[in-house]
Design an enzyme around this catalytic site. Structure first.
Site, PDB file in Angstrom:
ATOM      1  N   TRP A   1       0.865  -1.182   0.000  1.00  0.00           N
ATOM      2  CA  TRP A   1       0.000   0.000   0.000  1.00  0.00           C
ATOM      3  C   TRP A   1       0.902   1.233   0.000  1.00  0.00           C
ATOM      4  O   TRP A   1       1.895   1.275   0.722  1.00  0.00           O
ATOM      5  CB  TRP A   1      -0.916   0.047   1.236  1.00  0.00           C
TER       6      TRP A   1
ATOM      7  N   ASP B   1     -11.956   7.106   6.383  1.00  0.00           N
ATOM      8  CA  ASP B   1     -11.131   5.931   6.654  1.00  0.00           C
ATOM      9  C   ASP B   1     -10.472   6.046   8.025  1.00  0.00           C
ATOM     10  O   ASP B   1      -9.269   6.177   8.138  1.00  0.00           O
ATOM     11  CB  ASP B   1     -10.069   5.836   5.538  1.00  0.00           C
TER      12      ASP B   1
ATOM     13  N   ASP C   1      -9.602  -3.115   1.402  1.00  0.00           N
ATOM     14  CA  ASP C   1      -9.692  -2.621   2.776  1.00  0.00           C
ATOM     15  C   ASP C   1     -11.088  -2.030   2.924  1.00  0.00           C
ATOM     16  O   ASP C   1     -11.494  -1.170   2.132  1.00  0.00           O
ATOM     17  CB  ASP C   1      -8.602  -1.557   3.011  1.00  0.00           C
TER      18      ASP C   1
ATOM     19  N   GLU D   1      -3.101  -2.810  -2.470  1.00  0.00           N
ATOM     20  CA  GLU D   1      -4.229  -2.251  -1.706  1.00  0.00           C
ATOM     21  C   GLU D   1      -4.583  -0.860  -2.209  1.00  0.00           C
ATOM     22  O   GLU D   1      -3.766   0.052  -2.163  1.00  0.00           O
ATOM     23  CB  GLU D   1      -3.847  -2.207  -0.219  1.00  0.00           C
TER      24      GLU D   1
ATOM     25  N   HIS E   1      -8.464  -6.268   4.254  1.00  0.00           N
ATOM     26  CA  HIS E   1      -8.152  -5.579   5.495  1.00  0.00           C
ATOM     27  C   HIS E   1      -9.491  -5.222   6.097  1.00  0.00           C
ATOM     28  O   HIS E   1     -10.236  -4.429   5.519  1.00  0.00           O
ATOM     29  CB  HIS E   1      -7.369  -4.276   5.240  1.00  0.00           C
TER      30      HIS E   1
ATOM     31  N   ASP F   1      -7.260  -4.480  10.191  1.00  0.00           N
ATOM     32  CA  ASP F   1      -6.545  -3.205  10.052  1.00  0.00           C
ATOM     33  C   ASP F   1      -7.320  -2.090  10.743  1.00  0.00           C
ATOM     34  O   ASP F   1      -8.171  -1.451  10.141  1.00  0.00           O
ATOM     35  CB  ASP F   1      -6.345  -2.879   8.554  1.00  0.00           C
TER      36      ASP F   1
ATOM     37  N   LYS G   1      -7.194   2.697  -2.484  1.00  0.00           N
ATOM     38  CA  LYS G   1      -7.756   3.618  -1.512  1.00  0.00           C
ATOM     39  C   LYS G   1      -8.458   4.765  -2.216  1.00  0.00           C
ATOM     40  O   LYS G   1      -8.127   5.082  -3.364  1.00  0.00           O
ATOM     41  CB  LYS G   1      -6.593   4.155  -0.660  1.00  0.00           C
TER      42      LYS G   1
ATOM     43  N   HIS H   1     -11.719   1.739   2.655  1.00  0.00           N
ATOM     44  CA  HIS H   1     -11.167   2.496   1.535  1.00  0.00           C
ATOM     45  C   HIS H   1     -12.140   2.756   0.392  1.00  0.00           C
ATOM     46  O   HIS H   1     -11.742   2.877  -0.761  1.00  0.00           O
ATOM     47  CB  HIS H   1      -9.923   1.780   0.992  1.00  0.00           C
TER      48      HIS H   1
ATOM     49  N   ASP I   1     -10.282   3.965  10.613  1.00  0.00           N
ATOM     50  CA  ASP I   1      -9.683   2.783  11.232  1.00  0.00           C
ATOM     51  C   ASP I   1     -10.115   2.559  12.675  1.00  0.00           C
ATOM     52  O   ASP I   1      -9.306   2.237  13.538  1.00  0.00           O
ATOM     53  CB  ASP I   1      -8.150   2.831  11.122  1.00  0.00           C
TER      54      ASP I   1
HETATM   55  C1  RNT Z   1      -3.865   2.756   5.016  1.00  0.00           C
HETATM   56  C2  RNT Z   1      -3.962   1.309   4.717  1.00  0.00           C
HETATM   57  C3  RNT Z   1      -2.827   0.475   5.224  1.00  0.00           C
HETATM   58  C4  RNT Z   1      -2.436   0.810   6.653  1.00  0.00           C
HETATM   59  C5  RNT Z   1      -1.533  -0.207   7.312  1.00  0.00           C
HETATM   60  C6  RNT Z   1      -0.829   0.350   8.490  1.00  0.00           C
HETATM   61  O1  RNT Z   1      -4.989   3.455   4.695  1.00  0.00           O
HETATM   62  O2  RNT Z   1      -5.165   0.802   5.176  1.00  0.00           O
HETATM   63  O3  RNT Z   1      -3.158  -0.869   5.091  1.00  0.00           O
HETATM   64  O4  RNT Z   1      -3.543   0.987   7.474  1.00  0.00           O
HETATM   65  O5  RNT Z   1      -0.694  -0.764   6.391  1.00  0.00           O
HETATM   66 ZN    ZN Z   2      -5.421  -1.342   5.033  1.00  0.00          ZN
END
Ligand code: RNT
Ligand code: ZN
Length: 417
Positions: free
Chosen positions: A184, A293, A258, A225, A285, A324, A227, A261, A295
């Site tokens: 990523w 985003d 993810d 990955e 993820h 994640d 986004k 994302h 998390d």
């Molecule tokens: C960031 C991505 C990525 C990170 C990690 C730490 O938006 O989701 O995967 O969160 O690699």
């Molecule tokens: Zn991620």
């Protein structure tokens, strides 16, 4: 009623709908989850002192964050003692390299030996390992990495990713199971780009250079990955979903989705069956976006249940499921535990659904019955099956782990001052 009686009674109620709770428990236990190492220390890593960068952010000031690998190992072991499942993996980032006293190398010089302690730790705890290159939180990542217009900087990140590919192969060899190597990058622009194409061309070329390195596909799977946007990079992301979906398909590597994302109204669960018509495997993820985003810790909510339903229906063995999320506002072992247990819960919940009946009803276009049955399932005694699953896995029941965590916070974490 004691736990066994409650389970037997719950089992009968599921049986009445044609669902075998014993099988559901066994199938859930066999699904492999990869726990991210970075919840334990707010994505800080061990190779630099600087702040987290790359358009991602941890917020909150809860004390007792793990400050070194010894403390991180301690917290991971505690967390694992709370999580059911026959086999788990640990997901590492390159920034978590462990250097000997006085040693340090930059990211393009990382070697397998810098992850030897992780391998020992994984073997001790019977864990598989996955890996991520760290293309952020570094002075050379201030502007762009694999898509950089600065050739020296771009080559630095290509070398970093090739080093990570070799480390991933080493991790697979040592653990005896495949390692997912995920890429990523944060590259993007705050405001409207004058040129959207050139950075993407450079990213494509960089990835091709990385993939030109010979590697054993039985041991390592590479994923990319995508986004939508990052903080300070709101207008343009080089590695968009379309870019990586096409790239992965054309190069025979995996797409990583993810759940944080995509645009907030997109249903990420809906994407899985489409992806798997064109790929043997895919990676995830699992995260929880709140308006962006962010998390947040993964909860046992509708989004997660729907995702788990799709994983279960499309054969869990085709997925690399990684978590994640990172929350610095609460005890980090509790954050890890809640997210991992919730993923397990969602998978068990999905395994306990009368999905064959639902499917038949859909084919008969009996939507009246599907809706009513779905609602009926929601009030079944799921908690009794979940607690029985935890008991069989020798991990605490739903009301048992929190006091153990508080004890650990008092005895171990609070001494970190
Ligand atoms: C960031 C991505 C990525 C990170 C990690 C730490 O938006 O989701 O995967 O969160 O690699
Ligand atoms: Zn991620």
């Amino acid at each position: 009623m004691n736990q066994t009686e409650r389970f037997e009674s719950a089992k009968e109620q599921y049986q009445a709908l044609g669902v075998d709770a014993e099988k559901a428990i066994d199938r859930t236990a066999s699904i492999v989850l990869s726990m991210h190492c970075w919840q334990g220390d707010d994505v800080m890593g061990f190779d630099r002192k600087g702040a987290l960068s790359g358009g991602i952010q941890t917020t909150g000031n809860y004390p007792y964050r793990a400050r070194n690998y010894q403390e991180l190992f301690q917290d991971i072991e505690k967390t694992l003692s709370f999580i059911p499942g026959d086999h788990k993996k640990l997901n590492l980032h390159a920034s978590y390299a462990i250097f000997d006293d006085g040693e340090w190398v930059d990211r393009d010089k990382l070697e397998p030996r810098h992850f030897k302690k992780w391998v020992e730790f994984a073997k001790k705890n019977h864990l598989g390992l996955d890996f991520n290159s760290t293309n952020f939180s570094h002075p050379l990542a201030e502007n762009a990495t694999l898509s950089s217009e600065n050739e020296e900087i771009r080559q630095f990140w290509i070398r970093h990713n090739i080093a990570c590919l070799k480390i991933s192969e080493y991790l697979a060899e040592e653990t005896g199971e495949p390692c997912l190597f995920n890429i990523w990058i944060p590259d993007g622009l705050k405001d409207i780009p004058a040129d959207r194409l050139s950075p993407r061309k450079r990213l494509m070329d960089s990835l091709d250079q990385i993939l030109a390195t010979p590697y054993d596909k039985a041991k390592v799977r590479i994923s990319v990955e995508s986004k939508v946007f990052g903080i300070g990079l709101e207008s343009y992301t080089v590695g968009s979903h379309e870019f990586y979906m096409n790239y992965a398909s054309s190069r025979g590597i995996l797409c990583l989705i993810d759940t944080g994302h995509f645009h907030p109204t997109e249903n990420v669960a809906d994407k899985l069956s489409s992806m798997l018509l064109f790929h043997d495997e895919m990676a995830l993820h699992v995260s929880r976006p709140v308006r962006w985003d962010s998390d947040h810790v993964v909860l046992f909510n509708d989004d997660l249940r729907e995702l788990a339903e799709e994983i279960v229906k499309n054969d869990p063995r085709r997925f690399f499921i990684g978590m994640d999320y990172f929350d610095a506002s609460i005890n980090r072992v509790s954050a890890w535990t809640n997210g991992m247990r919730n993923m397990q819960k969602a998978l068990l919940y999905a395994e306990l659904e009368p999905s064959q009946t639902f499917k038949e009803l859909q084919d008969q276009r009996d939507f009246t019955r599907i809706m009513s049955l779905r609602e009926e399932v929601k009030t079944l005694p799921f908690g009794d099956i979940w607690n029985e699953y935890c008991r069989r896995q020798n991990v605490p029941a739903e009301n048992e782990w929190f006091p153990l965590l508080k004890q650990y916070e008092k005895d171990v974490m609070s001494k970190r001052v």
